[in-house]
Design an enzyme around this catalytic site. Structure first.
Site, PDB file in Angstrom:
ATOM      1  N   LYS A  13      37.389  67.561  18.900  1.00  5.83           N
ATOM      2  CA  LYS A  13      37.942  66.653  19.928  1.00  5.83           C
ATOM      3  C   LYS A  13      38.924  67.395  20.836  1.00  5.83           C
ATOM      4  O   LYS A  13      38.946  67.186  22.050  1.00  5.83           O
ATOM      5  CB  LYS A  13      38.620  65.461  19.250  1.00  5.83           C
ATOM      6  N   GLY A  19      37.800  57.377  19.694  1.00  4.85           N
ATOM      7  CA  GLY A  19      37.110  56.084  19.616  1.00  4.85           C
ATOM      8  C   GLY A  19      37.344  55.164  20.795  1.00  4.85           C
ATOM      9  O   GLY A  19      36.883  55.414  21.905  1.00  4.85           O
ATOM     10  N   ALA A  46      29.062  45.767  35.836  1.00  5.81           N
ATOM     11  CA  ALA A  46      28.086  46.827  36.133  1.00  5.81           C
ATOM     12  C   ALA A  46      27.276  46.517  37.393  1.00  5.81           C
ATOM     13  O   ALA A  46      26.765  47.419  38.034  1.00  5.81           O
ATOM     14  CB  ALA A  46      27.148  47.014  34.945  1.00  5.81           C
ATOM     15  N   GLY A 105      35.092  53.984   5.747  1.00  7.26           N
ATOM     16  CA  GLY A 105      34.001  54.258   6.686  1.00  7.26           C
ATOM     17  C   GLY A 105      34.429  55.066   7.897  1.00  7.26           C
ATOM     18  O   GLY A 105      33.699  55.135   8.875  1.00  7.26           O
ATOM     19  N   ILE A 162      39.978  54.452  22.514  1.00  3.78           N
ATOM     20  CA  ILE A 162      41.027  54.748  23.502  1.00  3.78           C
ATOM     21  C   ILE A 162      40.381  55.426  24.717  1.00  3.78           C
ATOM     22  O   ILE A 162      39.754  56.469  24.560  1.00  3.78           O
ATOM     23  CB  ILE A 162      42.107  55.707  22.926  1.00  3.78           C
TER      24      ILE A 162
END
Ligand code: HSE
Length: 439
Positions: free
Chosen positions: A207, A136, A35, A189, A138
């Site tokens: 999505k 998630g 970063a 979960g 990917i």
């Protein structure tokens, strides 16, 4: 000259929130090297602060009121991980209004209110990053938005709900019943707070709304999708499909056709050996066909604490890198420049074209198969395969399984109505699409 650390406010200390703190802390050095400056979560919020959590939160200022964090002057980036729509929308819009960048994993929020949110962000010159909202861990948003920027995308297809994929895999591999596997999937979960979002296709549709927008440069419009879940599937059809060499998968499909876009979420048969047919358990995968790159595929964990945190942190790194850049020259939120986002005509389900799997219960007497074949012939539907199962002892009906050639859904529905009025065939024929994606 080293730059000052960037302060982040984290809304939500659930599975992904804690995963984000863990990844940021464990990989702090690598993340700073990427970063260019340190990323510090200085504030975090949760409804219940006394709940035990698997992370040492000392050093983070904790609040129960997320609005207090969103308006905290020292915070540059707000990470929204509370889920839900209305409160998240208010918080994200308030963060943008306070000129804070936003990272969110909230697919429902973007599918339903993305247009308003990105417009507000554009006006304020802030970034709203959302890699974690789809599949998630990917990095499929980045792949489509940046990696495939030179392509005209032809289609994309994905297994983008891990819960449904887990349920189908268990039904397929272990012959287990739907209700039984759903309970287990929830205990892993992965399921949404409202599990009907998973099993009725709503989560996958959220999505797909996002994927279709960034792939084709069309507005985010959830209402344009046709959506079916896995709740109506039964072990019998899964077994019959398998005998024919197919797997049933829950897919999100966005395809550009000359006449318009197909935008649909549904269970469909895929031939064994197709890449997506081999994606099992809670895993996700997305295939994207670009005219230049050809078919490409992205596979990995579609949910889970650190897998989703991986996407959240990647977004944080991206946002931190852009802090010193000209807001007018950033990667556009939805891949295409805002003024160039154009609605394409979206086809009605009756215009979708595909091959079909049919399973009917027919009377076990001479001539019935011939009647079925005649109805299909009258609608110009070709039979690619047909199997009549042996009648069970004492049963007056037998299961007949048919694979058809490609046909418009309208025509198939007409054929189905004609079959159901034959008298020798049951009402409520099972009808599933058969898909094929080029490898
Ligand atoms: N309920 C979702 C799934 C979680 O099962 O894939 C990740 O978005």
């Amino acid at each position: 000259m080293s730059l000052k650390p960037v302060n982040v406010g984290l809304l939500g200390l659930g599975t992904v929130g804690i995963g984000t703190l863990k990844v940021l802390s464990r990989n702090a050095e690598e993340i700073t090297r990427r970063a260019g400056r340190e990323i510090h979560v200085t504030h975090a919020t949760a409804r219940n602060l006394s709940k035990p959590r698997d992370f040492d939160l000392s050093g983070i200022s904790l609040e129960t009121d997320p609005m207090a964090v969103v308006s905290q002057p020292s915070i540059k980036v707000v990470v929204e991980l509370i889920g839900g729509v209305e409160q998240a929308r208010r918080l994200v819009l308030a963060a943008i209004d306070n000129e804070k960048h936003v990272v969110t994993a909230n697919k429902a929020l973007l599918a339903l209110h993305g247009t308003e949110i990105f417009e507000a962000a554009q006006k304020k010159g802030v970034v709203v990053a959302f890699e974690a909202a789809v599949a998630g861990g990917i990095p499929v948003i980045k792949a489509i938005r940046e990696g495939l920027a030179g392509n005209r995308i032809e289609w994309l297809a994905g297994i983008i709900n891990g819960t449904s994929n887990y349920i189908l895999t268990q039904m397929q591999e272990a012959g287990r019943d739907f209700a039984d596997v759903l309970k287990e999937a929830q205990s892993l979960g992965y399921a949404e707070a409202d599990p009907s979002f998973d099993i009725e296709g709503v989560d996958a549709a959220h999505k797909l709304t996002i994927l279709a927008s960034i792939a084709f440069g069309i507005p985010l419009d959830y209402s344009k999708l046709s959506v079916e879940g896995v709740s109506q599937l039964n072990v019998r059809d899964i077994a019959y499909a398998r005998e024919l060499g197919y797997r049933i998968k829950h897919l999100g499909i966005a395809r550009r056709r000359e006449e318009g876009m197909e935008l649909r979420v549904q269970p469909a048969l895929l031939k064994e050996g197709e890449l997506l047919a081999g994606v099992n358990g809670v895993m996700n995968a997305v295939m994207v066909k670009g005219d230049a790159a050809g078919p490409t595929a992205y596979y990995g964990a579609g949910a889970g604490s650190e897998a989703t945190a991986s996407a959240v942190v990647a977004d944080l790194v991206d946002v931190v890198r852009t802090l010193t850049t000209d807001p007018h020259n950033r990667v556009p939120h939805l891949a295409f420049q805002p003024h160039a986002i154009d609605p394409l005509p979206v086809l009605k389900p009756a215009q979708y074209r595909s091959a079909y799997y049919l399973c009917l219960q027919a009377q076990d007497k001479p001539g019935v198969l011939a009647q079925i074949a005649k109805v299909l012939a009258e609608e110009d539907i070709s039979i690619e395969a047909i199997r009549q199962k042996e009648p069970k002892a004492g049963a007056a009906e037998v299961d007949v399984v048919i694979l058809t050639g490609k046909v418009d859904e309208g025509r198939m529905l007409q054929a189905q109505r004609a079959l159901e009025s034959l008298g020798s065939v049951n009402k409520g024929i099972t009808r599933l699409r058969v898909e094929h994606f080029e490898q």
